[in-house]
Design an enzyme around this catalytic site. Structure first.
Site, PDB file in Angstrom:
ATOM      1  N   GLU A 193      -0.280  -9.517  -1.407  1.00 41.72           N
ATOM      2  CA  GLU A 193      -1.895  -9.563  -1.001  1.00 41.72           C
ATOM      3  C   GLU A 193      -2.355  -9.152  -2.570  1.00 41.72           C
ATOM      4  O   GLU A 193      -3.277 -10.219  -3.186  1.00 41.72           O
ATOM      5  CB  GLU A 193      -3.204  -8.301  -0.454  1.00 41.72           C
ATOM      6  CG  GLU A 193      -2.551  -8.363   0.852  1.00 41.72           C
ATOM      7  CD  GLU A 193      -2.807  -7.953   2.393  1.00 41.72           C
ATOM      8  OE1 GLU A 193      -2.653  -6.062   2.078  1.00 41.72           O
ATOM      9  OE2 GLU A 193      -3.495  -7.648   3.054  1.00 41.72           O
ATOM     10  N   ALA A 250       0.508  -1.102   0.452  1.00 41.94           N
ATOM     11  CA  ALA A 250      -0.366   0.157   0.060  1.00 41.94           C
ATOM     12  C   ALA A 250       1.011   1.167  -0.233  1.00 41.94           C
ATOM     13  O   ALA A 250       1.708   1.182   0.210  1.00 41.94           O
ATOM     14  CB  ALA A 250      -0.621  -0.127   1.439  1.00 41.94           C
ATOM     15  N   GLY A 281       0.496  -5.053   0.680  1.00 41.21           N
ATOM     16  CA  GLY A 281      -1.076  -4.992  -0.198  1.00 41.21           C
ATOM     17  C   GLY A 281       0.072  -6.198  -1.917  1.00 41.21           C
ATOM     18  O   GLY A 281      -0.628  -5.829  -2.247  1.00 41.21           O
ATOM     19  N   GLU A 337       3.629  -5.836   7.236  1.00 42.36           N
ATOM     20  CA  GLU A 337       2.199  -4.970   7.836  1.00 42.36           C
ATOM     21  C   GLU A 337       3.259  -4.566   9.601  1.00 42.36           C
ATOM     22  O   GLU A 337       2.395  -3.630   9.882  1.00 42.36           O
ATOM     23  CB  GLU A 337       1.328  -5.667   7.967  1.00 42.36           C
ATOM     24  CG  GLU A 337       0.277  -4.716   6.222  1.00 42.36           C
ATOM     25  CD  GLU A 337       1.265  -6.341   5.642  1.00 42.36           C
ATOM     26  OE1 GLU A 337       1.526  -6.422   5.611  1.00 42.36           O
ATOM     27  OE2 GLU A 337      -0.070  -6.342   4.267  1.00 42.36           O
TER      28      GLU A 337
HETATM   29  C1  3H9 Z   1       0.105  -2.465   3.374  1.00 37.17           C
HETATM   30  O1  3H9 Z   1       0.658  -2.966   2.497  1.00 37.17           O
HETATM   31  C2  3H9 Z   1      -1.562  -2.362   3.528  1.00 37.17           C
HETATM   32  C3  3H9 Z   1      -1.731  -3.561   3.095  1.00 37.17           C
HETATM   33  O2  3H9 Z   1      -1.363  -4.724   3.696  1.00 37.17           O
HETATM   34  C4  3H9 Z   1      -3.615  -2.936   3.184  1.00 37.17           C
HETATM   35  C5  3H9 Z   1      -3.966  -2.197   2.721  1.00 37.17           C
HETATM   36  C6  3H9 Z   1      -5.439  -2.200   2.779  1.00 37.17           C
HETATM   37  N1  3H9 Z   1       5.252   3.245  -0.105  1.00 37.17           N
HETATM   38  O3  3H9 Z   1      13.029   1.638   1.131  1.00 37.17           O
HETATM   39  P1  3H9 Z   1      13.797   2.381   0.290  1.00 37.17           P
HETATM   40  C7  3H9 Z   1       9.327   4.700  -0.923  1.00 37.17           C
HETATM   41  S1  3H9 Z   1       1.081  -1.257   4.288  1.00 37.17           S
HETATM   42  C8  3H9 Z   1       5.177   4.619  -0.400  1.00 37.17           C
HETATM   43  O4  3H9 Z   1      14.766   3.297  -0.012  1.00 37.17           O
HETATM   44  P2  3H9 Z   1      14.671   0.340  -1.001  1.00 37.17           P
HETATM   45  C9  3H9 Z   1      10.342   5.092   0.453  1.00 37.17           C
HETATM   46  O5  3H9 Z   1      10.019   5.762   1.123  1.00 37.17           O
HETATM   47  C10 3H9 Z   1       2.788  -1.494   3.172  1.00 37.17           C
HETATM   48  N2  3H9 Z   1       6.349   4.961  -0.446  1.00 37.17           N
HETATM   49  O6  3H9 Z   1      14.364   1.416  -1.214  1.00 37.17           O
HETATM   50  C11 3H9 Z   1      11.418   5.832  -0.505  1.00 37.17           C
HETATM   51  O7  3H9 Z   1      11.020   6.700  -1.068  1.00 37.17           O
HETATM   52  P3  3H9 Z   1      12.495   8.058  -1.248  1.00 37.17           P
HETATM   53  C12 3H9 Z   1       3.907  -2.591   2.934  1.00 37.17           C
HETATM   54  C13 3H9 Z   1       7.133   3.532  -0.445  1.00 37.17           C
HETATM   55  O8  3H9 Z   1      15.668  -0.364  -2.491  1.00 37.17           O
HETATM   56  C14 3H9 Z   1      11.445   4.967  -2.083  1.00 37.17           C
HETATM   57  O9  3H9 Z   1      10.169   4.778  -1.825  1.00 37.17           O
HETATM   58  N3  3H9 Z   1       5.158  -2.912   3.127  1.00 37.17           N
HETATM   59  C15 3H9 Z   1       6.694   3.007   0.443  1.00 37.17           C
HETATM   60  O10 3H9 Z   1      15.971   0.417   0.204  1.00 37.17           O
HETATM   61  C16 3H9 Z   1      12.731   3.978  -1.527  1.00 37.17           C
HETATM   62  O11 3H9 Z   1      12.521   2.954  -1.100  1.00 37.17           O
HETATM   63  C17 3H9 Z   1       6.087  -2.672   2.906  1.00 37.17           C
HETATM   64  O12 3H9 Z   1       6.161  -2.360   4.514  1.00 37.17           O
HETATM   65  C18 3H9 Z   1       5.580   2.418   0.585  1.00 37.17           C
HETATM   66  N4  3H9 Z   1       4.737   1.037   0.558  1.00 37.17           N
HETATM   67  O13 3H9 Z   1      13.788  -0.959  -0.767  1.00 37.17           O
HETATM   68  C19 3H9 Z   1       6.871  -2.651   2.520  1.00 37.17           C
HETATM   69  N5  3H9 Z   1       8.111   1.930   0.204  1.00 37.17           N
HETATM   70  O14 3H9 Z   1      13.240   8.077  -2.500  1.00 37.17           O
HETATM   71  C20 3H9 Z   1       7.603  -1.140   2.538  1.00 37.17           C
HETATM   72  C21 3H9 Z   1       9.011   2.231   0.285  1.00 37.17           C
HETATM   73  O15 3H9 Z   1      11.422   9.270  -1.133  1.00 37.17           O
HETATM   74  N6  3H9 Z   1       8.774  -1.098   1.723  1.00 37.17           N
HETATM   75  N7  3H9 Z   1       8.492   3.723  -0.345  1.00 37.17           N
HETATM   76  O16 3H9 Z   1      13.325   8.350  -0.036  1.00 37.17           O
HETATM   77  C22 3H9 Z   1       9.723  -1.477   2.116  1.00 37.17           C
HETATM   78  O17 3H9 Z   1      10.911  -2.112   2.524  1.00 37.17           O
HETATM   79  C23 3H9 Z   1      11.237  -0.810   0.733  1.00 37.17           C
HETATM   80  O18 3H9 Z   1      11.370   0.422   0.272  1.00 37.17           O
HETATM   81  C24 3H9 Z   1      11.634  -2.002  -0.088  1.00 37.17           C
HETATM   82  C25 3H9 Z   1      12.646  -1.198  -1.556  1.00 37.17           C
HETATM   83  C26 3H9 Z   1      12.025  -3.094  -0.149  1.00 37.17           C
HETATM   84  C27 3H9 Z   1      10.344  -1.753  -1.212  1.00 37.17           C
END
Ligand code: 3H9
Length: 709
Positions: free
Chosen positions: A113, A71, A110, A133
């Site tokens: 999902e 998400a 998400g 999450e």
């Molecule tokens: C969810 O899904 C809820 C659902 O179950 C239900 C809904 C109803 N959104 O980490 P990085 C940005 S909860 C917005 O440096 P990497 C991050 O801030 C979500 N932005 O890169 C950064 O921005 P900036 C569950 C996001 O390659 C840029 O992307 N998912 C999101 O080292 C690059 O990120 C998670 O918890 C996001 N979801 O790692 C996953 N994710 O360039 C969270 C990242 O402006 N994300 N950004 O600083 C991660 O674990 C890592 O970002 C990922 C990439 C592994 C994907």
């Protein structure tokens, strides 16, 4: 019916008919997060596929480095825009044509999902699947708790969701999260081939909601009960973990649609909770702190071999952190015996890991191949970076830097791990101040995540960028700090510990203070920490500073009294607590309480009682006020840098987002009112930070400074 997308979603969700496969590509940089446009685009694509007789299958892929990271976290806290993610996943699942998710990179939250809503899943090497999450104070809220448990069983689903860990393609296959792993890493070709194969074999849509992973009720109930018991013990204070268990129980006991409704209610409760706000703040703060003016403007220098001066606990911990990152390390000590002790310290760290089953003898031997020791500085001639971790004494440090100036190659980064000495003065003492940087590690340096990158006045931007690059290699959270006594973290620690000492002398017992602080969410209270680290360390620092201390400031002698008796904490079996028979957890000590009483009498304090809440309010007000001073003086760039420091170096509970975020949730006007109230007793200690006064006057908060920076 057209197959092209509506203009507003066309950029982020592209559709292309490849033969009879509708390829749906999510292209929403940087990580394909599921914002409203992506959600709408996905639904439209499925509608289009269902309405078009020539489409026989749908393939969902992600553009760039990831499938879908989840998400869009930035949307939380804002008004929800339709369609919701549960609707998207349900619509995908209802599609009349087989839907295939082809996964590379992150399929998280998400994102997974969406893949679970699809009918078939293929992953390629390098894929990272997970339901993280819980780390954001949430639970999978788009059918993830219901579908994952049905697909891979209660035990495996609970383990994924409660840990938040990521699994690779092969493990996902073993768990049954995906149906196959691609032969190559060309996710598009692999996905398309799979789609053609499914068409050729007349495979029908296969809906995860009908999967039978919970069919063995007894096994599921046992897994749920075990997870509940473990979670109650381990996830103290957290809202979402127990709810995850409840959702899996609902998946077992209720029909799918009812389970989905239950999950949604639980999800919304989590989404609206302060814990979610705190954890999402922590997530962004950890990423923001990695950015500094210098990392934007300059390239880091090459980093392959590193020198470490000093083989004490700190030097050895730093050496292990460097070796773990694959860097070559040369340790310098004054003589062979000290060098041997340094090496022994390093081996002790590795042996501890081996004893816990976290490392093998072979891995230890491999790591040590990159380690060298020497008693002569000349061995550092080729080092790209040198970190000194010698005794905290200006003359000693200057002597070390004079040697480094003599032997190191031009362009080598010369770093000090000092905790409070003036790095500008160290830099000015050699001919290359532009190469001198502070790299302040926290003990144990191979474990603690925090690295303060301390930026002296004359350092070059490249050198600062190299400090941040090192943190990345070491997988640490780097925070930029300016030069002052204690930088960010230790400067705050000195103040909130003083507040705790005042509370103790005024009537609270150290045991009550520790309990109140633990109940707030810290893993340990301040007196437990002193006993663990060794009371003698702070005592030595207090003695060093005695000459320069403000003679009118309140000074609590209780800690000194204990140290004078040789009670330094765990290592001497006595400190604020007793540690009889080698116990690691201390028990309260009546003698300590009499020493405290005697001190109260000596200074003429009539003890009063404090509630746990009053203790926490003072402790945090002191912390927040000093944090504000640190931002005000530009020592920290933004309040979020203070938050990251306290969360990663000092045990501040992550779900509360750090002291500055927490202050915003309480209200800065209330914090200011508290400080002014406490100032009635001790106006010298409780001086409201000009930053707080200004923010309250403007009706603003700390978050506004994070956004403005
Ligand atoms: C969810 O899904 C809820 C659902 O179950 C239900 C809904 C109803 N959104 O980490 P990085 C940005 S909860 C917005 O440096 P990497 C991050 O801030 C979500 N932005 O890169 C950064 O921005 P900036 C569950 C996001 O390659 C840029 O992307 N998912 C999101 O080292 C690059 O990120 C998670 O918890 C996001 N979801 O790692 C996953 N994710 O360039 C969270 C990242 O402006 N994300 N950004 O600083 C991660 O674990 C890592 O970002 C990922 C990439 C592994 C994907």
């Amino acid at each position: 019916m057209t197959l092209s997308s509506a203009p507003e979603t066309a950029d982020v969700v592209q559709r292309e008919l490849r033969g009879n496969v509708l390829v749906v590509t999510i292209d929403h940089a940087p990580v394909n997060a599921l914002n409203a446009a992506v959600r709408r685009g996905l639904i439209d694509a499925i509608e289009a596929a269902d309405a078009n007789a020539s489409v026989r299958a749908v393939l969902i892929v992600g553009a760039g480095r990831n499938f879908i990271a989840g998400a869009d976290i930035r949307e939380f806290g804002k008004p929800a825009a339709p369609p919701s993610l549960p609707e998207v996943c349900n619509r995908i699942e209802r599609c009349d044509k087989p839907v295939i998710a082809a996964i590379h990179g992150a399929a998280l939250g998400g994102g997974l999902e969406v893949a679970l809503g699809a009918h078939y899943r293929i992953a390629v090497d390098g894929a990272k699947l997970g339901l993280p999450e819980v780390q954001l104070g949430l639970l999978p809220g788009a059918g993830g708790t219901q579908r994952s448990a049905r697909l891979i069983g209660a035990e495996a689903a609970l383990s994924l969701m409660l840990s938040g860990r990521h699994v690779g393609a092969q493990e996902a296959l073993r768990l049954g999260l995906v149906d196959r792993v691609g032969q190559t890493d060309d996710v598009f070709a692999e996905g398309l081939a799979y789609a053609h194969e499914l068409i050729a074999t007349h495979a029908a849509p296969r809906r995860t909601k009908n999967a039978r992973g919970l069919a063995d009720k007894e096994a599921s109930a046992t897994a749920i009960a075990a997870a509940r018991e473990e979670t109650q013990k381990k996830s103290r204070g957290l809202l979402s973990p127990l709810k995850i268990v409840d959702c899996v129980e609902a998946a077992m006991n209720r029909p799918f649609d009812e389970g989905l409704r239950f999950e949604r209610e639980q999800f919304l409760e989590c989404r609206e909770s302060p814990q979610r706000a705190g954890l999402v703040h922590a997530f962004f703060a950890e990423r923001e702190t990695q950015k500094s003016p210098e990392t934007r403007d300059a390239q880091p220098r090459a980093l392959r071999s590193v020198g470490v001066i000093g083989g004490g606990t700190m030097g050895a911990g730093i050496a292990v952190a460097l070796l773990d990152a694959g860097l070559k390390v040369t340790m310098i000590e004054r003589d062979d015996a000290s060098l041997e002790r340094g090496r022994a310290h390093i081996e002790k760290v590795y042996d501890g890991l081996i004893a816990k089953g976290r490392m093998t003898q072979e891995a230890k031997a491999r790591a040590l191949q990159h380690f060298n020791g020497d008693t002569k500085y000349d061995a550092l001639a080729d080092a790209d970076l040198v970190i000194e971790a010698v005794f905290e004494d200006m003359a000693v440090k200057k002597a070390v830097f004079a040697e480094l100036d003599r032997v190191c190659k031009s362009g080598a980064v010369l770093a000090t791990n000092t905790s409070y000495l003036d790095i500008d003065e160290i830099a000015a003492s050699i001919a290359r101040p532009q190469d001198v940087l502070g790299l302040h590690f926290f003990s144990p340096a191979n474990i603690m995540k925090l690295l303060e990158v301390v930026v002296p006045a004359r350092v070059s931007a490249e050198v600062v960028a190299t400090g941040f690059e090192l943190a990345k290699k070491l997988k640490k959270v780097a925070v930029r700090a300016g030069v002052c006594d204690g930088f960010i973290g230790n400067r705050m620690l000195a103040v909130y510990r003083a507040a705790a000492d005042h509370l103790m002398e005024d009537g609270a017992s150290p045991y009550q203070i520790d309990r109140a602080v633990r109940d707030f969410g810290f893993p340990m209270g301040p007196y437990q920490v002193i006993d663990l680290a060794g009371g003698d360390i702070g005592w030595a620092a207090r003695k060093r500073r005695a000459a320069t201390r403000d003679p009118n400031a309140r000074y609590v002698r209780i800690g000194d009294e204990l140290c004078e008796r040789g009670w330094f904490g765990q290592k001497t079996k006595r400190g604020f607590y007793r540690y009889d028979d080698g116990a690691r957890i201390g028990t309260p000590d009546a003698e300590v309480e009499s020493i405290i009483d005697a001190e109260r009498k000596r200074v003429g304090v009539t003890p009063r009682t404090f509630t746990d809440e009053q203790i926490v309010r003072r402790y945090l007000a002191a912390m927040i006020n000093e944090g504000a001073n640190i931002v005000h003086e530009g020592i920290a760039q933004r309040p979020l840098d203070v938050d990251a420091t306290l969360m990663h170096g000092f045990g501040f509970p992550r779900y509360r987002g750090g002291p500055m975020h927490y202050a915003d949730t309480v209200g800065l006007d209330k914090i200011l009112a508290d400080i002014r109230e406490f100032a009635k007793d001790d106006p010298r200690f409780w001086r409201a930070s000009p930053l707080i006064v200004d923010l309250v006057a403007r009706g603003a908060n700390f978050a506004s400074l994070n956004r403005a920076a």
